[in-house]
Design an enzyme around this catalytic site. Structure first.
Site, PDB file in Angstrom:
ATOM      1  N   ASP A  82     -43.982  48.302  20.667  1.00 36.02           N
ATOM      2  CA  ASP A  82     -42.854  47.505  20.177  1.00 36.02           C
ATOM      3  C   ASP A  82     -41.553  48.243  20.510  1.00 36.02           C
ATOM      4  O   ASP A  82     -41.488  49.469  20.405  1.00 36.02           O
ATOM      5  CB  ASP A  82     -43.033  47.361  18.653  1.00 36.02           C
ATOM      6  CG  ASP A  82     -42.035  46.426  18.003  1.00 36.02           C
ATOM      7  OD1 ASP A  82     -41.566  45.488  18.677  1.00 36.02           O
ATOM      8  OD2 ASP A  82     -41.756  46.622  16.796  1.00 36.02           O
ATOM      9  N   HIS A  83     -40.526  47.525  20.905  1.00 31.08           N
ATOM     10  CA  HIS A  83     -39.209  48.105  21.217  1.00 31.08           C
ATOM     11  C   HIS A  83     -39.293  49.373  22.050  1.00 31.08           C
ATOM     12  O   HIS A  83     -38.849  50.445  21.609  1.00 31.08           O
ATOM     13  CB  HIS A  83     -38.400  48.379  19.936  1.00 31.08           C
ATOM     14  CG  HIS A  83     -37.958  47.127  19.268  1.00 31.08           C
ATOM     15  ND1 HIS A  83     -36.864  46.402  19.680  1.00 31.08           N
ATOM     16  CD2 HIS A  83     -38.501  46.424  18.242  1.00 31.08           C
ATOM     17  CE1 HIS A  83     -36.744  45.328  18.914  1.00 31.08           C
ATOM     18  NE2 HIS A  83     -37.732  45.300  18.057  1.00 31.08           N
ATOM     19  N   ASP A 104     -37.042  46.671  25.404  1.00 34.07           N
ATOM     20  CA  ASP A 104     -35.873  46.148  24.690  1.00 34.07           C
ATOM     21  C   ASP A 104     -34.609  46.577  25.429  1.00 34.07           C
ATOM     22  O   ASP A 104     -34.107  47.677  25.242  1.00 34.07           O
ATOM     23  CB  ASP A 104     -35.869  46.656  23.255  1.00 34.07           C
ATOM     24  CG  ASP A 104     -34.667  46.148  22.464  1.00 34.07           C
ATOM     25  OD1 ASP A 104     -33.779  45.522  23.074  1.00 34.07           O
ATOM     26  OD2 ASP A 104     -34.626  46.385  21.244  1.00 34.07           O
ATOM     27  N   HIS A 206     -38.434  38.455  15.844  1.00 31.43           N
ATOM     28  CA  HIS A 206     -38.327  39.783  15.218  1.00 31.43           C
ATOM     29  C   HIS A 206     -37.548  39.624  13.921  1.00 31.43           C
ATOM     30  O   HIS A 206     -36.870  38.629  13.708  1.00 31.43           O
ATOM     31  CB  HIS A 206     -37.578  40.759  16.136  1.00 31.43           C
ATOM     32  CG  HIS A 206     -38.379  41.206  17.309  1.00 31.43           C
ATOM     33  ND1 HIS A 206     -38.635  42.528  17.572  1.00 31.43           N
ATOM     34  CD2 HIS A 206     -38.974  40.506  18.299  1.00 31.43           C
ATOM     35  CE1 HIS A 206     -39.354  42.621  18.690  1.00 31.43           C
ATOM     36  NE2 HIS A 206     -39.573  41.405  19.146  1.00 31.43           N
ATOM     37  N   THR A 231     -41.265  46.122   8.331  1.00 34.52           N
ATOM     38  CA  THR A 231     -40.751  46.638   7.051  1.00 34.52           C
ATOM     39  C   THR A 231     -41.584  46.188   5.844  1.00 34.52           C
ATOM     40  O   THR A 231     -41.853  46.995   4.952  1.00 34.52           O
ATOM     41  CB  THR A 231     -39.278  46.213   6.864  1.00 34.52           C
ATOM     42  OG1 THR A 231     -38.560  46.652   8.028  1.00 34.52           O
ATOM     43  CG2 THR A 231     -38.661  46.839   5.628  1.00 34.52           C
TER      44      THR A 231
HETATM   45 ZN   LIG Z   1     -38.065  44.073  16.513  1.00 33.59          ZN
END
Ligand SMILES: [Zn+2]
Length: 281
Positions: A82-83, A104, A206, A231
């Protein structure tokens, strides 16, 4: 032996009635919680780690755990970076066997984002892996990075980006932000609908933590195929650890370890139910 590719999972979603959940994990316990959730739901899942969190969970250590967890599972699991910001980290994830990587480049001007995303696409092709790109800016901060303001994705830019980069999936900015919301988000469902009508590429949401059930359903019905949740799982795992210690002052290491698995599993089951994933094997 259920390690699969992101594209395969996203293409299996034939209508706008559900979406694949992609859940961030930071250690073995969280990976176990995620897989228990998917097996309980009888549904596919994606597990991912963001480059911004590698300070806590080195990719060389956590990556093989994620791959092994996927291979041992009974359900189809895609393992995703991710990212990704640097080619070095992206290459390492591919070497470790991740079946997809996100690049990203949203902080760059459009043409530079396209140029770099194409480089990542070329590299991923050598490994037979899939690529997620991002166009526009999702707000907030991923990991230890600085907060950024939201920049809503334009339809023309999304069309251009998807055609030029040939990414497998595209993250769009429609008013969400990473982390916990400081003010209530205003989702641009109108823009999502327009982008979805203009491009064939599966769209990614996202900043899912803190959205309502109705928000998620609105996004899914208007074209989102992959939803990232980070989160909310960290918060749920931490809350479960706190509760365990409050309930039993003598709770030791293994009780805490169990609490991380349980807190993660509970949050992921809750989100998979909202995303319509029950029995979607
Ligand atoms: Zn994200």
């Amino acid at each position: 032996m259920a390690l699969v590719k992101m594209g395969e999972l996203l293409q299996s979603v034939k209508d706008n009635s559900y979406a694949i959940g992609s859940f961030n994990v930071s250690n073995m316990e969280m990976a176990m919680g995620a897989i228990e959730a998917a097996e309980y739901m009888k549904a596919p899942i994606m597990i991912q780690i963001a480059e911004g969190r590698l300070r806590y969970s080195p990719l060389e250590l956590l990556g093989p755990v994620m791959i092994a967890a996927a291979k041992l599972s009974k359900v189809p699991i895609a393992v995703h970076l991710d990212h990704g910001f640097s080619l070095k980290t992206i290459k390492l994830a591919l070497e470790l066997g991740f079946t997809s990587v996100m690049f990203d480049g949203s902080k760059y001007p459009l043409e530079e984002n396209i140029r770099l995303t194409k480089e990542v696409r070329k590299l991923a092709d050598e490994y037979g892996a899939d690529v997620e790109g991002e166009i526009g800016k999702v707000g907030g901060a991923e990991g230890d990075y600085k907060d950024v303001d939201i920049a809503i994705t334009s339809v023309a830019e999304a069309e251009h980006f998807a055609a030029a980069t040939k990414v497998t999936a595209m993250a769009v900015a429609i008013g969400t932000a990473h982390g916990n919301y400081k003010v209530e988000p205003k989702l641009r469902i109108d823009r999502l609908r327009e982008i979805n009508a203009a491009v064939k590429c599966p769209l990614v949401l996202h900043g899912g933590t803190g959205l309502t059930k109705e928000d998620f359903h609105n996004c899914i019905h208007n074209g989102i195929k992959k939803i990232n949740i980070a989160t909310a799982s960290y918060d749920s795992a931490a809350a479960c650890v706190r509760k365990t210690i409050e309930n039993d002052k003598t709770a030791g290491y293994f009780a805490v370890s169990d609490a991380i698995v349980k807190g993660t599993r509970e949050n992921i089951v809750k989100h998979m139910e909202i995303f319509g994933l029950k029995n979607k094997l």
